[in-house]
Write a protein that holds these residues in place. Structure first.
Motif, PDB file in Angstrom:
ATOM      1  N   ALA A  35      12.801  43.082  22.122  1.00 25.48           N
ATOM      2  CA  ALA A  35      11.359  43.629  22.835  1.00 25.48           C
ATOM      3  C   ALA A  35      10.745  45.264  22.929  1.00 25.48           C
ATOM      4  N   ASP A  36      12.685  45.652  23.535  1.00 23.56           N
ATOM      5  CA  ASP A  36      12.410  46.978  23.854  1.00 23.56           C
ATOM      6  C   ASP A  36      12.568  48.232  22.852  1.00 23.56           C
ATOM      7  N   LEU A  37      12.359  47.720  21.421  1.00 23.59           N
ATOM      8  CA  LEU A  37      11.987  48.119  20.609  1.00 23.59           C
ATOM      9  C   LEU A  37      10.051  48.357  20.034  1.00 23.59           C
ATOM     10  N   TYR A  38       9.291  47.807  21.320  1.00 21.83           N
ATOM     11  CA  TYR A  38       7.730  48.353  20.586  1.00 21.83           C
ATOM     12  C   TYR A  38       8.005  48.327  21.868  1.00 21.83           C
ATOM     13  N   SER A  39       6.564  49.700  21.928  1.00 16.76           N
ATOM     14  CA  SER A  39       5.272  50.056  22.704  1.00 16.76           C
ATOM     15  C   SER A  39       4.510  49.081  23.417  1.00 16.76           C
ATOM     16  N   ASN A  40       3.970  48.006  22.650  1.00 23.63           N
ATOM     17  CA  ASN A  40       2.845  47.011  23.322  1.00 23.63           C
ATOM     18  C   ASN A  40       3.769  45.570  23.106  1.00 23.63           C
ATOM     19  N   TYR A  41       4.403  44.887  23.667  1.00 26.17           N
ATOM     20  CA  TYR A  41       5.372  44.332  23.221  1.00 26.17           C
ATOM     21  C   TYR A  41       4.300  43.104  24.101  1.00 26.17           C
ATOM     22  N   SER A  42       3.779  43.996  26.029  1.00 21.25           N
ATOM     23  CA  SER A  42       3.336  42.975  26.885  1.00 21.25           C
ATOM     24  C   SER A  42       2.013  42.064  26.133  1.00 21.25           C
ATOM     25  N   ASP A  43       1.089  42.572  24.432  1.00 20.50           N
ATOM     26  CA  ASP A  43       0.395  41.724  24.067  1.00 20.50           C
ATOM     27  C   ASP A  43       1.100  40.476  23.323  1.00 20.50           C
ATOM     28  N   VAL A  44       2.549  40.331  23.100  1.00 21.83           N
ATOM     29  CA  VAL A  44       3.187  39.312  22.423  1.00 21.83           C
ATOM     30  C   VAL A  44       3.315  38.543  23.898  1.00 21.83           C
ATOM     31  N   THR A  45       3.745  39.162  24.622  1.00 24.48           N
ATOM     32  CA  THR A  45       3.802  38.129  25.977  1.00 24.48           C
ATOM     33  C   THR A  45       3.135  37.364  26.965  1.00 24.48           C
ATOM     34  N   ALA A  46       1.873  37.293  26.870  1.00 26.10           N
ATOM     35  CA  ALA A  46       0.402  37.713  27.214  1.00 26.10           C
ATOM     36  C   ALA A  46      -0.136  36.158  26.107  1.00 26.10           C
ATOM     37  N   ALA A  47       0.186  36.385  25.294  1.00 25.79           N
ATOM     38  CA  ALA A  47       0.091  35.557  24.002  1.00 25.79           C
ATOM     39  C   ALA A  47       0.748  34.321  24.160  1.00 25.79           C
TER      40      ALA A  47
END
Length: 257
Positions: A35-47
């Motif tokens: 997750a630390d490699l991505y700028s928008n991983y929060s969208d995956v977490t939310a899904a």
């Protein structure tokens, strides 16, 4: 039991849990990522957090949509930009230098111009290599030599003099011997001081007084002219001759008696 216009179920689908295998697969795919490699991983977490595990088989389409939402969020992930802080620091260091002080600054300029700004975090090693290339080019720089033109000119002036003509030539010799070669352009002020030390020593020289010719004296200058001296010599000879003549005549008279 079957009815016209209605699907036939062996069980009441409302009492059977939906199939979450596609959801689980999508979640597994997400968890395999850093997750630390991505700028928008929060969208995956939310899904993933939106997954509802209480759906029945009758709501399978909703469960499948949950899986699709996770996969879509994964597909939309964007890597963070690479960290260019080391590159920027190296460039700032290069820009702070006066390139005119160095024999060849082209390697530094080439390393700076080779920087590519669109790298992402998975290409961090390449970015770090750019920073190192700049640092290495800076470390390899060589200063230009200091200008010894003034020093050489003053030494030539000193060598053109005859030290025996002066009361004390030692200060000039000391200043010349104090010259240190091999200074670089950043030490130019020290080199200029060497030249000035020689110039000051030359300016302070005092000549010896003019030497006197042996057998002569400047304390008894001649007075009168040589004509008077010749007259006195002639009178001296005349008086001597007269004295001799008188003596001879006197003796003759004596013998004649």
């Amino acid at each position: 039991v079957s009815g016209i216009g209605h699907p036939t179920f062996g069980w009441d689908d409302r009492n059977v849990s939906a199939d979450y295998s596609t959801v689980d697969k999508a979640i597994k795919n997400a968890e395999a990522l850093n997750a630390d490699l991505y700028s928008n991983y929060s969208d995956v977490t939310a899904a993933i957090e939106a997954v509802d595990r209480n759906k029945s088989k009758a709501e399978q389409s909703k469960v499948d949509a949950m899986a699709q939402a996770i996969e879509a969020a994964i597909a939309a992930l964007e890597y963070k930009a690479a960290d260019y802080s080391k590159v920027d620091a190296a460039i700032a260091k290069a820009n702070a230098l006066n390139k005119d002080n160095y024999k060849d600054f082209s390697a530094v300029e080439a390393a700076v111009n080779a920087v590519v700004r669109d790298k992402n975090i998975t290409e961090q090693s390449e970015v770090d290599a750019m920073a190192k290339a700049i640092e290495d080019a800076i470390a390899a720089l060589q200063y230009k030599d200091a200008d010894y033109t003034k020093v050489d000119a003053t030494i030539a002036n000193a060598n053109a003099l005859n030290k025996n003509d002066y009361k004390d030539f030692s200060s000039v010799e000391a200043a010349v011997n104090a010259v240190v070669r091999g200074k670089n352009i950043t030490e130019q002020s020290e080199v200029d001081k060497m030249a000035k030390a020689i110039e000051d020593a030359l300016a302070a020289l005092e000549k010896k007084p003019a030497s006197i010719i042996p057998g002569t004296s400047d304390k008894s200058p001649q007075t009168g002219d040589t004509g008077n001296l010749a007259l006195w010599i002639a009178l001296l000879f005349a008086s001597c001759g007269a004295a001799i003549t008188i003596t001879i005549v006197s003796r003759k008279k004596k013998y004649n008696r």
